[in-house]
Motif scaffolding. Structure first.
Motif, PDB file in Angstrom:
ATOM      1  N   PHE A 152     -14.223   8.350  15.895  1.00 15.85           N
ATOM      2  CA  PHE A 152     -13.364   8.268  16.386  1.00 15.85           C
ATOM      3  C   PHE A 152     -12.738   9.127  17.150  1.00 15.85           C
ATOM      4  N   LYS A 153     -13.717  10.246  17.745  1.00 14.26           N
ATOM      5  CA  LYS A 153     -12.898  11.423  18.077  1.00 14.26           C
ATOM      6  C   LYS A 153     -13.035  11.487  19.797  1.00 14.26           C
ATOM      7  N   ASP A 154     -13.271   9.751  20.045  1.00 12.19           N
ATOM      8  CA  ASP A 154     -12.551   9.538  21.724  1.00 12.19           C
ATOM      9  C   ASP A 154     -11.481   8.994  22.087  1.00 12.19           C
ATOM     10  N   LEU A 155     -11.113   8.840  20.197  1.00 13.94           N
ATOM     11  CA  LEU A 155      -8.990   8.036  20.636  1.00 13.94           C
ATOM     12  C   LEU A 155      -8.559   9.469  20.742  1.00 13.94           C
ATOM     13  N   THR A 156      -7.216   8.539  21.585  1.00 18.81           N
ATOM     14  CA  THR A 156      -6.081   9.549  21.457  1.00 18.81           C
ATOM     15  C   THR A 156      -5.688  10.194  20.045  1.00 18.81           C
ATOM     16  N   PRO A 157      -5.326  10.609  19.218  1.00 20.27           N
ATOM     17  CA  PRO A 157      -4.624  11.201  18.315  1.00 20.27           C
ATOM     18  C   PRO A 157      -2.990  10.418  18.002  1.00 20.27           C
ATOM     19  N   LEU A 193       0.667  -1.262  -0.138  1.00 22.80           N
ATOM     20  CA  LEU A 193       0.355  -0.380   0.246  1.00 22.80           C
ATOM     21  C   LEU A 193       0.811   1.221  -0.131  1.00 22.80           C
ATOM     22  N   GLY A 194       2.656   0.654   0.781  1.00 22.90           N
ATOM     23  CA  GLY A 194       2.941   2.364   0.954  1.00 22.90           C
ATOM     24  C   GLY A 194       2.565   2.791   2.187  1.00 22.90           C
ATOM     25  N   LYS A 195       3.824   4.048   2.375  1.00 23.64           N
ATOM     26  CA  LYS A 195       3.502   4.338   4.330  1.00 23.64           C
ATOM     27  C   LYS A 195       3.137   6.071   3.644  1.00 23.64           C
ATOM     28  N   VAL A 196       2.864   6.294   2.584  1.00 24.13           N
ATOM     29  CA  VAL A 196       1.807   7.673   2.831  1.00 24.13           C
ATOM     30  C   VAL A 196       0.570   7.392   2.794  1.00 24.13           C
ATOM     31  N   CYS A 197      -0.160   6.432   1.235  1.00 24.96           N
ATOM     32  CA  CYS A 197      -1.111   6.189   1.888  1.00 24.96           C
ATOM     33  C   CYS A 197      -1.558   5.278   3.206  1.00 24.96           C
ATOM     34  N   HIS A 198      -0.855   5.143   3.731  1.00 18.83           N
ATOM     35  CA  HIS A 198      -0.906   4.228   5.218  1.00 18.83           C
ATOM     36  C   HIS A 198      -1.520   5.246   5.907  1.00 18.83           C
ATOM     37  N   SER A 199      -0.530   6.635   5.963  1.00 21.34           N
ATOM     38  CA  SER A 199      -0.363   7.257   6.905  1.00 21.34           C
ATOM     39  C   SER A 199      -1.950   8.542   6.509  1.00 21.34           C
ATOM     40  N   ALA A 200      -2.143   8.639   5.270  1.00 16.46           N
ATOM     41  CA  ALA A 200      -2.931   9.425   5.674  1.00 16.46           C
ATOM     42  C   ALA A 200      -4.349   8.664   5.870  1.00 16.46           C
ATOM     43  N   LEU A 201      -4.704   7.571   5.145  1.00 15.44           N
ATOM     44  CA  LEU A 201      -5.715   6.887   5.577  1.00 15.44           C
ATOM     45  C   LEU A 201      -5.750   6.977   7.057  1.00 15.44           C
ATOM     46  N   VAL A 202      -4.770   6.503   8.035  1.00 17.55           N
ATOM     47  CA  VAL A 202      -4.503   6.628   8.918  1.00 17.55           C
ATOM     48  C   VAL A 202      -5.572   8.233   9.573  1.00 17.55           C
ATOM     49  N   LYS A 203      -4.575   8.775   9.386  1.00 17.23           N
ATOM     50  CA  LYS A 203      -5.149  10.303   9.572  1.00 17.23           C
ATOM     51  C   LYS A 203      -7.007  10.546   9.268  1.00 17.23           C
ATOM     52  N   THR A 204      -6.668  10.332   8.269  1.00 18.12           N
ATOM     53  CA  THR A 204      -8.359  10.588   7.671  1.00 18.12           C
ATOM     54  C   THR A 204      -9.327   9.908   8.899  1.00 18.12           C
ATOM     55  N   THR A 205      -8.833   8.490   8.663  1.00 16.54           N
ATOM     56  CA  THR A 205     -10.167   7.949   9.638  1.00 16.54           C
ATOM     57  C   THR A 205     -10.047   9.066  11.554  1.00 16.54           C
ATOM     58  N   LEU A 206      -8.649   8.983  11.559  1.00 14.20           N
ATOM     59  CA  LEU A 206      -8.848  10.233  13.227  1.00 14.20           C
ATOM     60  C   LEU A 206     -10.205  11.160  13.023  1.00 14.20           C
ATOM     61  N   GLU A 207     -10.500  12.127  11.673  1.00 16.17           N
ATOM     62  CA  GLU A 207     -10.336  12.773  11.560  1.00 16.17           C
ATOM     63  C   GLU A 207     -12.079  12.204  11.614  1.00 16.17           C
ATOM     64  N   ASN A 208     -12.655  11.227  11.270  1.00 19.00           N
ATOM     65  CA  ASN A 208     -13.924  10.869  11.316  1.00 19.00           C
ATOM     66  C   ASN A 208     -14.568  10.915  12.628  1.00 19.00           C
ATOM     67  N   PRO A 209     -15.944  11.708  13.204  1.00 20.39           N
ATOM     68  CA  PRO A 209     -16.159  12.241  14.173  1.00 20.39           C
ATOM     69  C   PRO A 209     -17.105  11.265  15.445  1.00 20.39           C
ATOM     70  N   ILE A 264      -1.123   7.139  16.439  1.00 22.66           N
ATOM     71  CA  ILE A 264      -0.529   7.334  15.500  1.00 22.66           C
ATOM     72  C   ILE A 264       0.527   6.464  15.939  1.00 22.66           C
ATOM     73  N   ALA A 265       1.128   6.156  17.181  1.00 26.29           N
ATOM     74  CA  ALA A 265       1.893   5.689  17.744  1.00 26.29           C
ATOM     75  C   ALA A 265       1.979   4.009  17.292  1.00 26.29           C
ATOM     76  N   LYS A 266       0.749   3.803  16.925  1.00 26.42           N
ATOM     77  CA  LYS A 266       0.134   2.209  17.082  1.00 26.42           C
ATOM     78  C   LYS A 266       0.359   2.215  15.677  1.00 26.42           C
ATOM     79  N   SER A 267      -0.004   3.196  14.485  1.00 26.23           N
ATOM     80  CA  SER A 267      -0.488   2.871  13.547  1.00 26.23           C
ATOM     81  C   SER A 267       1.324   3.189  12.804  1.00 26.23           C
ATOM     82  N   ILE A 268       2.541   3.610  12.898  1.00 27.92           N
ATOM     83  CA  ILE A 268       3.670   3.465  12.996  1.00 27.92           C
ATOM     84  C   ILE A 268       4.728   2.191  13.788  1.00 27.92           C
TER      85      ILE A 268
END
Length: 116
Positions: free
Chosen positions: A86-91, A68-84, A95-99
């Protein structure tokens, strides 16, 4: 007192515009690289679970994630975090778990297979 209100309004405006720009950047990355079609649904669910919940990701899905690639992976994780939803999650935690998931998969893919 009025200057405090103006300052507060400017901070809110800055933060709002910054979030909108970040969202547009992630959306643009996802559109330019067909990120959403590079992984099969079972692997998407495994990756999601390993990052946003508690779970592991299989070797097969690690290969798909790295492809998939790191760029897509990071963008998808960040986009998911912007979804209301998932507002209760700690970004920072997500991000640490994503990395961590990315690095584990990368190490798995880069490591030589044991000889039979």
């Amino acid at each position: 007192m009025a200057s405090l209100n103006v300052y507060s309004a400017l901070v809110v405006l800055f933060l709002t515009c910054g979030a909108a720009i970040a969202t547009k950047e992630n959306d643009q990355i996802i559109k330019e690289n067909p990120c959403e079609i590079k992984m099969g649904l079972p692997c998407v669910l495994e990756a999601f679970t390993s990052i946003f919940e508690i779970g592991s990701i299989s070797n097969k899905c690690c290969r798909e994630l790295v492809a998939l690639g790191k760029v897509c992976h990071s963008a998808l994780v960040k986009t998911t975090l912007e979804n209301p939803l998932f507002k209760d999650l700690t970004p920072a935690t997500i991000i640490a778990k994503s990395i961590q998931t990315w690095n584990n998969c990368l190490a798995l893919i880069d490591s030589p297979s044991p000889s039979a």
